[in-house]
Scaffold this active site. Structure first.
Site, PDB file in Angstrom:
ATOM      1  N   CYS A 250       0.819  -1.221   0.000  1.00 43.97           N
ATOM      2  CA  CYS A 250       0.000   0.000   0.000  1.00 43.97           C
ATOM      3  C   CYS A 250       0.853   1.271   0.000  1.00 43.97           C
ATOM      4  O   CYS A 250       2.039   1.254   0.304  1.00 43.97           O
ATOM      5  CB  CYS A 250      -0.944   0.000   1.194  1.00 43.97           C
ATOM      6  SG  CYS A 250      -0.106   0.274   2.763  1.00 43.97           S
TER       7      CYS A 250
ATOM      8  N   CYS B 200       0.728   3.709   2.130  1.00 45.56           N
ATOM      9  CA  CYS B 200       1.210   4.064   3.478  1.00 45.56           C
ATOM     10  C   CYS B 200       2.581   3.443   3.738  1.00 45.56           C
ATOM     11  O   CYS B 200       3.421   4.047   4.396  1.00 45.56           O
ATOM     12  CB  CYS B 200       0.245   3.575   4.549  1.00 45.56           C
ATOM     13  SG  CYS B 200      -1.251   4.532   4.672  1.00 45.56           S
TER      14      CYS B 200
END
Length: 144
Positions: free
Chosen positions: A47, A49
């Protein structure tokens, strides 16, 4: 599960700076139970993040004067059994990725969950990690 060719650069971002990949439950157990001192476990992820915040933050933080003795990583969504086993050591925390755990003598002492990572920049995450390193990884001085 993503093709390995997609995740290989994300794995290498950590292994190239000294992280040991734990790809099986047995490797997780060996690393987290047989280690004295401090162990960082980065639950890696594909992801954004992880890419823009968590991985850059841990890479920056491990260069701090106080840092964990052992650097390890599992990859959520790729090495599922190893990730599940690593998360079993994070007592009291729900599974999240990315996440960053610090263990001392096999016991969890500090945790950053995804909710602590998203919405922040890598510098502030690294700053929080270095404060944890100062608290839990610094060598005790004589008389303490």
């Amino acid at each position: 599960m993503y093709p390995e060719q997609f995740v290989a650069p994300m794995r290498e971002e950590l292994t190239s700076v000294g992280f040991r990949e734990l790809r099986t439950p047995q490797e997780v157990d060996e690393a987290l139970t047989a280690t004295h001192g401090t162990t960082l476990v980065m639950v890696n992820s594909i992801c954004g993040c992880a890419a823009g915040k968590a991985r850059p933050a841990v890479v920056q933080a491990i260069n701090h004067a106080s840092h964990p003795d052992v650097l390890t990583t599992v990859f959520a969504g790729q090495d599922r059994d190893a990730t599940e086993r690593a998360r079993s050591y994070f007592t009291g925390y729900s599974p999240s990725s990315p996440s960053i755990a610090l263990l001392r003598d096999g016991k969890l002492v500090f945790m950053l969950e995804r909710r602590d990572i998203e919405g922040r920049d890598a510098f502030s995450i690294a700053d929080e990690l270095t404060r944890a390193f100062d608290q839990y990884c610094a060598t005790a001085t004589v008389g303490q």
